[in-house]
Scaffold this motif. Structure first.
Motif, PDB file in Angstrom:
ATOM      1  N   GLU A  15       3.877   5.847  -2.882  1.00  0.00           N
ATOM      2  CA  GLU A  15       5.152   6.441  -3.279  1.00  0.00           C
ATOM      3  C   GLU A  15       5.349   6.377  -4.792  1.00  0.00           C
ATOM      4  O   GLU A  15       5.908   7.303  -5.394  1.00  0.00           O
ATOM      5  N   SER A  16       4.891   5.302  -5.409  1.00  0.00           N
ATOM      6  CA  SER A  16       5.002   5.204  -6.873  1.00  0.00           C
ATOM      7  C   SER A  16       4.114   6.229  -7.554  1.00  0.00           C
ATOM      8  O   SER A  16       4.485   6.796  -8.592  1.00  0.00           O
ATOM      9  N   ALA A  17       2.924   6.478  -6.980  1.00  0.00           N
ATOM     10  CA  ALA A  17       2.041   7.494  -7.547  1.00  0.00           C
ATOM     11  C   ALA A  17       2.636   8.889  -7.405  1.00  0.00           C
ATOM     12  O   ALA A  17       2.341   9.785  -8.222  1.00  0.00           O
ATOM     13  N   PHE A  46       0.832  -1.203   0.000  1.00  0.00           N
ATOM     14  CA  PHE A  46       0.000   0.000   0.000  1.00  0.00           C
ATOM     15  C   PHE A  46       0.867   1.255   0.000  1.00  0.00           C
ATOM     16  O   PHE A  46       0.635   2.200  -0.764  1.00  0.00           O
ATOM     17  N   LYS A  47       1.881   1.269   0.846  1.00  0.00           N
ATOM     18  CA  LYS A  47       2.782   2.419   0.877  1.00  0.00           C
ATOM     19  C   LYS A  47       3.580   2.524  -0.424  1.00  0.00           C
ATOM     20  O   LYS A  47       3.897   3.636  -0.883  1.00  0.00           O
ATOM     21  N   GLY A  98      -0.188   9.982  14.986  1.00  0.00           N
ATOM     22  CA  GLY A  98      -0.519   9.454  13.673  1.00  0.00           C
ATOM     23  C   GLY A  98       0.235   8.167  13.370  1.00  0.00           C
ATOM     24  O   GLY A  98       1.060   7.693  14.159  1.00  0.00           O
ATOM     25  N   ARG A  99      -0.038   7.593  12.209  1.00  0.00           N
ATOM     26  CA  ARG A  99       0.594   6.348  11.792  1.00  0.00           C
ATOM     27  C   ARG A  99       1.946   6.619  11.140  1.00  0.00           C
ATOM     28  O   ARG A  99       2.169   7.687  10.556  1.00  0.00           O
ATOM     29  N   ASP A 100       2.801   5.630  11.195  1.00  0.00           N
ATOM     30  CA  ASP A 100       4.138   5.755  10.610  1.00  0.00           C
ATOM     31  C   ASP A 100       4.042   5.563   9.097  1.00  0.00           C
ATOM     32  O   ASP A 100       3.459   4.590   8.613  1.00  0.00           O
ATOM     33  N   LEU A 101       4.613   6.466   8.335  1.00  0.00           N
ATOM     34  CA  LEU A 101       4.557   6.398   6.874  1.00  0.00           C
ATOM     35  C   LEU A 101       5.792   5.766   6.259  1.00  0.00           C
ATOM     36  O   LEU A 101       5.827   5.520   5.055  1.00  0.00           O
ATOM     37  N   SER A 102       6.820   5.521   7.040  1.00  0.00           N
ATOM     38  CA  SER A 102       8.047   4.927   6.498  1.00  0.00           C
ATOM     39  C   SER A 102       7.821   3.455   6.194  1.00  0.00           C
ATOM     40  O   SER A 102       6.945   2.806   6.757  1.00  0.00           O
ATOM     41  N   ARG A 103       8.630   2.912   5.304  1.00  0.00           N
ATOM     42  CA  ARG A 103       8.511   1.502   4.949  1.00  0.00           C
ATOM     43  C   ARG A 103       9.898   0.920   4.722  1.00  0.00           C
ATOM     44  O   ARG A 103      10.855   1.633   4.424  1.00  0.00           O
ATOM     45  N   ASP A 147      -4.177   7.269 -10.960  1.00  0.00           N
ATOM     46  CA  ASP A 147      -5.481   6.741 -10.551  1.00  0.00           C
ATOM     47  C   ASP A 147      -5.444   5.226 -10.401  1.00  0.00           C
ATOM     48  O   ASP A 147      -6.093   4.663  -9.512  1.00  0.00           O
ATOM     49  N   ARG A 148      -4.708   4.558 -11.266  1.00  0.00           N
ATOM     50  CA  ARG A 148      -4.594   3.095 -11.156  1.00  0.00           C
ATOM     51  C   ARG A 148      -3.872   2.705  -9.877  1.00  0.00           C
ATOM     52  O   ARG A 148      -4.330   1.821  -9.125  1.00  0.00           O
ATOM     53  N   LEU A 149      -2.749   3.335  -9.608  1.00  0.00           N
ATOM     54  CA  LEU A 149      -1.953   2.994  -8.424  1.00  0.00           C
ATOM     55  C   LEU A 149      -2.707   3.262  -7.129  1.00  0.00           C
ATOM     56  O   LEU A 149      -2.520   2.544  -6.138  1.00  0.00           O
ATOM     57  N   LEU A 150      -3.558   4.270  -7.135  1.00  0.00           N
ATOM     58  CA  LEU A 150      -4.268   4.654  -5.911  1.00  0.00           C
ATOM     59  C   LEU A 150      -5.652   4.026  -5.808  1.00  0.00           C
ATOM     60  O   LEU A 150      -6.451   4.420  -4.957  1.00  0.00           O
TER      61      LEU A 150
END
Length: 564
Positions: A250-252, A245-246, A558-563, A263-266
């Protein structure tokens, strides 16, 4: 002589005067006057004096009392917390392995197996647990891990924690069972981890076997599901979904990406309208609203969530009004619900859907989450093949009302998702089956103990010649027979405690049994009940503390956005 009333009064007055001298009568008269004056003055003073002023509220005193009580409560709670945690970390000594006791081998560490281990009296048995995972996973909160609301460790409970707190030492083996020989009563298992020792494959005997291996994801043979979709069954599945999901986000955000590709990626497609699919959709929506809008403002408005369900409605186990409430909440959250829609194929960049009008559409998407269906594991299918005449249901193992495997003569029990019963394959059912099976083993031990005692009495009575002793032995034998006849194992009866599901936006739904009907509840208050119910269901204080702490941290930071 006759006296009138007046003359009688005069006579009494004369008699009184004759009894008291004049000085005494004067003294009594003065004393009476003074008393009357005092009473009159007090009465007048009471009428003239102002009413007493009410006592003013002493805030300082109140604050001191309240502060002291609060400090005592905090200190007591902290002391109890430290005591319980230290007690959990330092379990006492256990009884050793006893070759005279029978051995129970439990396959699995899920809801059924863990509930059995928690309730079982291990002082009466030698217990061996074989599972490829050395922990219990609290699956209802797995969707929260998939989006980072909770950390993975918060919903894990090491199996050895429960094992070390039992009366007799429990052997925990991290391995995967490969074969069950019900005729020789043996189990063969293998170490499938990366690092292996010189011995990684062995076989052990058992007296009783509990088959609680659960189930794996049912893909219905649909092309691409196994290879390209994310699942929501194990801890690794949640971690994979979070990473993908992350990755989509990031790709979008990569420079030069065109609108169609963004739009496809999201576009996230979730397959399965049961509680798991609903909760995954709700958690992704919360992630979007609470965090992504702040950190990805240029992308957050373009994220789409679609929920695909083959049945006419989502959440078929809930009441109609809760289904409608969920659908309306999802509509407000802009989550698309596609009912009567079937998945035909999952591709790298899209998912092929059969719409209600039987038309086929190739829907572009960045990720597919598969949350529907169970099927038996290979070892379950192999065990069914050992009893072809008794095991005829392809959905799972056939068991009787006491959870004994059909055809196994009472030496094998099966609980949880690997069985084919009239109950839904839920954690609640498996947990109750495990607790019930622990009571079954307790009754079996009681009966075996009484039977052994009866045998001893009958053997001893043969050599007795004294009539009185013979009569006593006969009385003891009859009493023991009655006790044995009273040891009865009731069939398993599932007691439904209600259904809960989180639907996002700090809202939840609950269908709870009450009297002869159900109570349907939904909204923010139900969300608080949902959290408290799951918090109390966790197996240890450690888990409750970690989960509550993660909820607070997520709310504040909030939630962690790193991956990775």
């Amino acid at each position: 002589m006759q006296f009138t009333r007046g003359s009688a009064v005069v006579s009494r007055s004369l008699a009184t005067r004759s009894r008291f001298p004049a000085a005494a009568r004067k003294h009594l008269f003065n004393r009476s006057l003074s008393t009357t004056s005092i009473l009159r003055e007090e009465h007048n003073a009471g009428q003239d004096a102002p009413p007493p002023k009410p006592k003013r509220f002493n805030f300082k005193t109140f604050a001191k009392v309240l502060g002291g009580a609060t400090l005592v409560s905090i200190a007591g709670s902290f002391g109890m917390f430290v005591y319980v945690t230290q007690k959990d970390r330092h379990p006492g000594t256990q009884l050793p392995y006893d070759p005279e006791k029978k051995t129970i081998v439990i396959l699995g560490s899920g809801w059924g197996a863990t509930s059995l281990l928690k309730t079982l009296d291990t002082s009466e048995y030698n217990v061996v647990i074989i599972s490829p995972k050395n922990y219990f996973l609290f699956t209802p909160l797995l969707p929260s891990v998939a989006v980072g609301t909770l950390s993975a460790k918060a919903i894990l409970q090491p199996t050895r924690y429960l094992a070390r707190h039992k009366a007799r030492a429990v052997t925990v083996i991290e391995a995967e069972a490969k074969e069950i020989d019900p005729f020789n009563k043996t189990v063969t298992f293998e170490d499938d981890t990366e690092i292996k020792g010189e011995v990684s494959h062995t076989t052990i005997p058992y007296d009783y076997l509990v088959h609680a291996v659960g189930a794996e994801v049912q893909t219905f043979g649909i092309p691409g599901v196994q290879e390209k979709a994310c699942f929501m069954k194990e801890l690794n599945d949640a971690e994979i979904m979070q990473r993908r999901f992350k990755d989509c986000i990031e790709s979008a955000a990569f420079p030069g990406q065109d609108d169609a590709e963004i739009d496809r990626l999201l576009h996230i497609v979730i397959v399965g309208g049961g509680p798991t699919g609903i909760e995954v959709s709700g958690e992704i929506h919360d992630f979007l609203e609470d965090d992504l809008k702040a950190w990805y403002p240029e992308l957050a408005g373009r994220i789409r969530i679609s929920l695909v369900e083959a049945l006419p409605s989502v959440l078929p186990m809930f009441s109609k009004q809760l289904i409608e409430y969920t659908e309306s909440t999802f509509k407000e959250s802009k989550i698309d619900i596609l009912t009567k829609t079937m998945v035909k194929e999952v591709k790298d960049r899209s998912v092929v859907l059969q719409m209600p009008d039987k038309s086929i559409q190739d829907v572009p998407c960045g990720m597919v989450v598969w949350a529907g269906g169970n099927k038996g594991r290979k070892i379950t299918q192999d065990l069914m093949a050992k009893y072809p005449s008794a095991q005829t249901n392809r959905r799972g193992l056939v068991v009787d009302d006491h959870l004994r495997l059909a055809g196994a003569n009472g030496s094998i029990f099966a609980i949880g998702d690997c069985t084919s019963t009239s109950y839904a394959p839920t954690a609640q059912v498996a947990s109750q089956q495990g607790a019930y099976l622990a009571r079954v083993f307790a009754q079996m031990t009681k009966k075996e103990t009484l039977t052994a005692k009866l045998t001893q009495l009958e053997q001893a009575s043969v050599t007795v010649t004294d009539p009185e002793e013979k009569a006593k032995f006969n009385s003891d034998i009859e009493t023991t027979k009655k006790l044995i006849s009273n040891v009865k194992v009731r069939p398993f009866n599932y007691s439904h405690q209600g259904s809960l599901a989180y639907i996002g936006s700090d809202k939840a739904i609950a269908d709870l049994p009450f009297a002869n009907g159900n109570i349907a509840s939904a909204g923010v208050a139900t969300f608080l009940f949902w959290r408290s119910a799951y918090l109390s269901t966790l197996f240890s204080l450690r888990n409750r503390t970690l989960v509550a702490n993660d909820w607070i941290i997520t709310k504040i930071f909030g939630r962690d956005l790193s991956r990775d």
